[in-house]
Design a protein around this motif. Structure first.
Motif, PDB file in Angstrom:
ATOM      1  N   SER A   1      33.172  20.890  52.966  1.00  0.00           N
ATOM      2  CA  SER A   1      31.792  20.722  52.389  1.00  0.00           C
ATOM      3  C   SER A   1      31.139  22.766  52.088  1.00  0.00           C
ATOM      4  O   SER A   1      30.643  22.566  51.537  1.00  0.00           O
ATOM      5  CB  SER A   1      30.752  19.794  52.064  1.00  0.00           C
ATOM      6  OG  SER A   1      30.140  20.170  53.282  1.00  0.00           O
TER       7      SER A   1
ATOM      8  N   TYR B   1      33.174  21.965  46.056  1.00  0.00           N
ATOM      9  CA  TYR B   1      32.873  20.599  46.782  1.00  0.00           C
ATOM     10  C   TYR B   1      31.051  21.585  47.105  1.00  0.00           C
ATOM     11  O   TYR B   1      30.165  21.026  47.098  1.00  0.00           O
ATOM     12  CB  TYR B   1      33.008  20.328  48.297  1.00  0.00           C
ATOM     13  CG  TYR B   1      33.137  19.148  48.856  1.00  0.00           C
ATOM     14  CD1 TYR B   1      31.136  19.347  48.812  1.00  0.00           C
ATOM     15  CD2 TYR B   1      33.434  18.463  49.363  1.00  0.00           C
ATOM     16  CE1 TYR B   1      31.029  17.236  48.868  1.00  0.00           C
ATOM     17  CE2 TYR B   1      33.315  17.316  50.127  1.00  0.00           C
ATOM     18  CZ  TYR B   1      31.641  16.846  49.828  1.00  0.00           C
ATOM     19  OH  TYR B   1      31.311  16.101  50.308  1.00  0.00           O
TER      20      TYR B   1
ATOM     21  N   TYR C   1      35.099  17.558  44.836  1.00  0.00           N
ATOM     22  CA  TYR C   1      33.591  17.320  45.391  1.00  0.00           C
ATOM     23  C   TYR C   1      33.587  15.958  46.131  1.00  0.00           C
ATOM     24  O   TYR C   1      34.237  14.746  45.074  1.00  0.00           O
ATOM     25  CB  TYR C   1      32.460  16.877  43.976  1.00  0.00           C
ATOM     26  CG  TYR C   1      31.198  16.305  44.766  1.00  0.00           C
ATOM     27  CD1 TYR C   1      30.741  17.578  45.228  1.00  0.00           C
ATOM     28  CD2 TYR C   1      30.565  15.772  43.862  1.00  0.00           C
ATOM     29  CE1 TYR C   1      29.014  17.241  45.650  1.00  0.00           C
ATOM     30  CE2 TYR C   1      29.405  14.855  44.745  1.00  0.00           C
ATOM     31  CZ  TYR C   1      29.152  16.030  45.156  1.00  0.00           C
ATOM     32  OH  TYR C   1      27.697  15.004  45.865  1.00  0.00           O
TER      33      TYR C   1
END
Length: 157
Positions: free
Chosen positions: A30, A58, A86
């Motif tokens: 992330s 992401y 994501y």
């Protein structure tokens, strides 16, 4: 808690053997979490080059948890996009309301091995091949391991 996490990272870098010219590879799919971001920042401060493996797709959809507001891709010297979607889940499966099976683990392995292959080839071409171990379980494995361990101790790489 946040400050304690960041202080732990600062202390770890200060007491490590890392020095200017070293390279740190780190990953965060992330790219938003404070510890990897702080690690990258502190390593760059001492001249360590930071290579980050992350998902830019992401990262674009999340907010940073680091006090600076920066994400991992903002603080690394080199950013490698692992292509994860994501949420890092790849498969829609019947009976599940969310996607499952992460992409980042497999892509990190492939990316890592590709980088190591290039580094090893470059080192060998320069006449400074790195110490490389083979399976201990092969015929002659223990002897080869000892030879390579001694080489590593002598050369440091």
């Amino acid at each position: 808690m946040v400050e304690r996490d960041l202080e732990s990272v600062r202390l770890a870098v200060q007491t490590s053997n890392m020095r200017a010219g070293d390279v740190l590879m780190l990953g965060s799919v992330s790219g938003k979490n404070r510890v990897p971001i702080e690690l990258a920042i502190r390593c760059r401060e001492i001249g360590v080059k930071v290579v980050a493996i992350t998902s830019l797709t992401y990262t674009a959809q999340v907010e940073s948890l680091h006090p600076s507001g920066k994400k991992l891709c903002d603080v690394a010297d080199v950013v490698i996009d692992n292509g994860a979607p994501y949420g890092d889940a790849a498969c829609e499966l019947p009976g599940l309301e969310v996607r499952a099976l992460p992409v980042s683990g497999v892509s990190a392995i492939v990316i890592g091995w590709m980088i190591w292959e290039a580094v090893i080839a470059k080192m060998a071409a320069a006449g400074t091949p790195p110490t490389v171990f083979q399976s201990f379980n092969r015929a002659g494995g223990p002897e080869f391991y000892k030879k390579m361990r001694d080489q590593y101790e002598e050369r440091g790489y």
